[in-house]
Scaffold this motif. Structure first.
Motif, mmCIF file in Angstrom:
data_model
loop_
_atom_site.group_PDB
_atom_site.id
_atom_site.type_symbol
_atom_site.label_atom_id
_atom_site.label_comp_id
_atom_site.label_asym_id
_atom_site.label_seq_id
_atom_site.Cartn_x
_atom_site.Cartn_y
_atom_site.Cartn_z
ATOM 1 N N PRO A 70 -3.719 -0.333 -11.550
ATOM 2 C CA PRO A 70 -3.455 1.040 -12.034
ATOM 3 C C PRO A 70 -3.111 1.990 -10.896
ATOM 4 O O PRO A 70 -3.609 1.854 -9.787
ATOM 5 C CB PRO A 70 -4.785 1.435 -12.682
ATOM 6 C CG PRO A 70 -5.810 0.589 -12.001
ATOM 7 C CD PRO A 70 -5.124 -0.708 -11.681
ATOM 8 N N LYS A 71 -2.238 2.912 -11.205
ATOM 9 C CA LYS A 71 -1.900 3.967 -10.243
ATOM 10 C C LYS A 71 -2.804 5.166 -10.537
ATOM 11 O O LYS A 71 -3.154 5.430 -11.679
ATOM 12 C CB LYS A 71 -0.440 4.382 -10.397
ATOM 13 C CG LYS A 71 0.543 3.244 -10.295
ATOM 14 C CD LYS A 71 0.660 2.708 -8.893
ATOM 15 C CE LYS A 71 1.758 1.664 -8.806
ATOM 16 N NZ LYS A 71 1.296 0.397 -8.296
ATOM 17 N N GLY A 72 -3.216 5.864 -9.523
ATOM 18 C CA GLY A 72 -3.972 7.087 -9.723
ATOM 19 C C GLY A 72 -5.467 6.910 -9.912
ATOM 20 O O GLY A 72 -6.173 7.878 -10.147
ATOM 21 N N ARG A 73 -5.941 5.688 -9.842
ATOM 22 C CA ARG A 73 -7.387 5.473 -9.900
ATOM 23 C C ARG A 73 -7.735 4.206 -9.129
ATOM 24 O O ARG A 73 -6.900 3.337 -8.920
ATOM 25 C CB ARG A 73 -7.895 5.385 -11.339
ATOM 26 C CG ARG A 73 -7.538 4.121 -12.076
ATOM 27 C CD ARG A 73 -8.368 4.005 -13.373
ATOM 28 N NE ARG A 73 -7.915 2.926 -14.216
ATOM 29 C CZ ARG A 73 -8.268 1.655 -14.065
ATOM 30 N NH1 ARG A 73 -9.050 1.301 -13.070
ATOM 31 N NH2 ARG A 73 -7.822 0.732 -14.884
ATOM 32 N N VAL A 74 -8.967 4.125 -8.722
ATOM 33 C CA VAL A 74 -9.437 2.956 -7.991
ATOM 34 C C VAL A 74 -9.518 1.785 -8.967
ATOM 35 O O VAL A 74 -10.041 1.938 -10.078
ATOM 36 C CB VAL A 74 -10.826 3.235 -7.360
ATOM 37 C CG1 VAL A 74 -11.382 1.991 -6.719
ATOM 38 C CG2 VAL A 74 -10.724 4.366 -6.352
ATOM 39 N N PRO A 75 -8.973 0.619 -8.593
ATOM 40 C CA PRO A 75 -9.065 -0.544 -9.481
ATOM 41 C C PRO A 75 -10.523 -0.912 -9.750
ATOM 42 O O PRO A 75 -11.380 -0.821 -8.871
ATOM 43 C CB PRO A 75 -8.365 -1.649 -8.690
ATOM 44 C CG PRO A 75 -7.484 -0.928 -7.729
ATOM 45 C CD PRO A 75 -8.204 0.335 -7.389
ATOM 46 N N ILE A 115 0.870 -1.180 0.000
ATOM 47 C CA ILE A 115 0.000 0.000 0.000
ATOM 48 C C ILE A 115 0.906 1.229 0.000
ATOM 49 O O ILE A 115 2.059 1.146 0.420
ATOM 50 C CB ILE A 115 -0.976 0.026 1.208
ATOM 51 C CG1 ILE A 115 -0.225 -0.148 2.522
ATOM 52 C CG2 ILE A 115 -2.074 -1.014 1.036
ATOM 53 C CD1 ILE A 115 -1.087 -0.033 3.762
ATOM 54 N N ASP A 116 0.361 2.328 -0.465
ATOM 55 C CA ASP A 116 1.174 3.537 -0.605
ATOM 56 C C ASP A 116 0.377 4.745 -0.113
ATOM 57 O O ASP A 116 -0.261 5.435 -0.910
ATOM 58 C CB ASP A 116 1.581 3.707 -2.065
ATOM 59 C CG ASP A 116 2.567 4.841 -2.254
ATOM 60 O OD1 ASP A 116 3.310 5.162 -1.299
ATOM 61 O OD2 ASP A 116 2.587 5.407 -3.358
ATOM 62 N N PRO A 117 0.394 4.999 1.198
ATOM 63 C CA PRO A 117 -0.372 6.141 1.714
ATOM 64 C C PRO A 117 0.287 7.462 1.337
ATOM 65 O O PRO A 117 1.432 7.504 0.905
ATOM 66 C CB PRO A 117 -0.335 5.927 3.225
ATOM 67 C CG PRO A 117 0.933 5.188 3.460
ATOM 68 C CD PRO A 117 1.113 4.302 2.258
ATOM 69 N N TRP A 118 -0.467 8.503 1.496
ATOM 70 C CA TRP A 118 0.054 9.843 1.303
ATOM 71 C C TRP A 118 0.017 10.543 2.655
ATOM 72 O O TRP A 118 -0.526 10.009 3.618
ATOM 73 C CB TRP A 118 -0.741 10.577 0.227
ATOM 74 C CG TRP A 118 -2.236 10.500 0.375
ATOM 75 C CD1 TRP A 118 -3.049 9.483 -0.033
ATOM 76 C CD2 TRP A 118 -3.102 11.461 0.965
ATOM 77 N NE1 TRP A 118 -4.360 9.747 0.280
ATOM 78 C CE2 TRP A 118 -4.417 10.973 0.883
ATOM 79 C CE3 TRP A 118 -2.892 12.704 1.565
ATOM 80 C CZ2 TRP A 118 -5.520 11.666 1.378
ATOM 81 C CZ3 TRP A 118 -3.986 13.389 2.044
ATOM 82 C CH2 TRP A 118 -5.282 12.882 1.946
ATOM 83 N N ARG A 119 0.593 11.680 2.738
ATOM 84 C CA ARG A 119 0.630 12.437 4.002
ATOM 85 C C ARG A 119 -0.206 13.696 3.858
ATOM 86 O O ARG A 119 -0.155 14.376 2.839
ATOM 87 C CB ARG A 119 2.069 12.820 4.355
ATOM 88 C CG ARG A 119 3.005 11.630 4.482
ATOM 89 C CD ARG A 119 3.098 11.167 5.879
ATOM 90 N NE ARG A 119 3.972 9.993 5.991
ATOM 91 C CZ ARG A 119 4.196 9.401 7.125
ATOM 92 N NH1 ARG A 119 3.645 9.848 8.231
ATOM 93 N NH2 ARG A 119 4.965 8.349 7.176
ATOM 94 N N ASN A 120 -0.963 13.984 4.900
ATOM 95 C CA ASN A 120 -1.737 15.236 4.876
ATOM 96 C C ASN A 120 -0.835 16.394 5.319
ATOM 97 O O ASN A 120 0.358 16.201 5.595
ATOM 98 C CB ASN A 120 -3.009 15.112 5.731
ATOM 99 C CG ASN A 120 -2.719 14.977 7.218
ATOM 100 O OD1 ASN A 120 -1.589 15.136 7.684
ATOM 101 N ND2 ASN A 120 -3.753 14.678 7.978
ATOM 102 N N ARG A 130 -9.727 4.778 0.171
ATOM 103 C CA ARG A 130 -10.687 3.732 0.491
ATOM 104 C C ARG A 130 -10.346 2.433 -0.245
ATOM 105 O O ARG A 130 -10.590 1.348 0.253
ATOM 106 C CB ARG A 130 -12.105 4.181 0.167
ATOM 107 C CG ARG A 130 -12.591 5.327 1.081
ATOM 108 C CD ARG A 130 -14.006 5.751 0.790
ATOM 109 N NE ARG A 130 -14.986 4.680 0.890
ATOM 110 C CZ ARG A 130 -15.440 4.163 2.038
ATOM 111 N NH1 ARG A 130 -14.990 4.633 3.182
ATOM 112 N NH2 ARG A 130 -16.321 3.201 2.028
ATOM 113 N N ALA A 131 -9.731 2.546 -1.425
ATOM 114 C CA ALA A 131 -9.332 1.363 -2.197
ATOM 115 C C ALA A 131 -8.300 0.520 -1.451
ATOM 116 O O ALA A 131 -8.146 -0.674 -1.726
ATOM 117 C CB ALA A 131 -8.790 1.778 -3.559
ATOM 118 N N ASP A 132 -7.605 1.118 -0.485
ATOM 119 C CA ASP A 132 -6.626 0.351 0.292
ATOM 120 C C ASP A 132 -7.293 -0.700 1.171
ATOM 121 O O ASP A 132 -6.663 -1.696 1.531
ATOM 122 C CB ASP A 132 -5.747 1.286 1.129
ATOM 123 C CG ASP A 132 -4.771 2.073 0.274
ATOM 124 O OD1 ASP A 132 -4.335 1.548 -0.775
ATOM 125 O OD2 ASP A 132 -4.449 3.223 0.639
#
Length: 150
Positions: free
Chosen positions: A75-80, A31-36, A45-47
Motif C-alpha cells: 500500500p501507498k501512504g501507510r506502513v505495510p 524505495i521512494d523518499p521524499w525531500r524535506n 521507517r518502513a523503508d
C-alpha cells in the motif's frame, strides 16, 4: 530522526547498506523518499523493512524487477502490515518451493551423471540414446524435470 524521517545516512546505518546502494535502489523504484524543506532525502521507517526485504529476496535469487513488482503491491501512504508482508511472502514461497524441488531433483540425479566420473558419451547413450532429450527442448532436460520417454 523521528517525524522528520530518516536521513540517507541513518537508513544506511540501520540497514548496513552503502549510501550508494540506497541511491541505486531508489533509482530502481524500490524505495521512494521524499525531500524535506532543505531538499534532503528523507525516508520512512518502513523503508528499513523494504530494503531488508530487497536484500533477503536477492539472496534467494530474485531479480530486482521481480522484487519491485512485489513491492509495488504494498500500500501507498501507510506502513505495510503483517498481512501485507504475508501476502508477498506467499508468492515468493511458491517460487522458492519450485526451486527447492529442482535442486532436490538435481541432487538426486547428479551423481548418476557427472558423479560417475566416466565422462563418456558411450555411457551417456544409455541414459539418452540418440539424444532423445533434445526433442523436449534446450538445456539439461532431465535435471529440469522432464522424464525419459518409456
Amino acid at each position: 530522526m523521528a517525524k522528520d524521517g530518516l536521513s540517507i545516512g541513518d537508513l544506511a546505518e540501520r540497514t548496513g547498506l552503502a549510501v550508494s546502494a540506497i541511491r541505486y535502489y531508489e533509482a530502481q523504484g524500490l524505495i521512494d523518499p521524499w525531500r524535506n524543506a532543505g531538499g534532503q532525502r528523507r525516508f520512512e521507517r518502513a523503508d528499513i523493512r523494504r530494503l531488508s526485504f530487497v536484500m533477503i529476496a536477492q539472496q534467494f535469487g530474485f531479480t530486482l524487477p521481480q522484487i519491485r513488482a512485489e513491492l509495488d503491491l504494498l500500500p501507498k501512504g501507510r506502513v505495510p502490515t503483517k498481512a501485507d508482508w504475508a501476502r508477498i511472502s506467499s508468492g515468493f514461497r511458491a517460487a522458492l518451493d519450485a526451486r527447492i524441488d529442482t535442486l532436490v531433483r538435481m541432487s538426486d540425479t547428479l551423481d548418476s551423471c557427472i558423479g560417475c566420473g566416466c565422462l563418456s558419451l558411450d555411457s551417456c547413450a544409455l541414459y539418452n540414446p540418440g539424444d532423445r532429450a533434445r526433442e523436449k527442448g534446450t538445456g539439461p532436460r532431465y535435471l529440469m524435470g522432464d522424464r525419459p520417454a518409456d
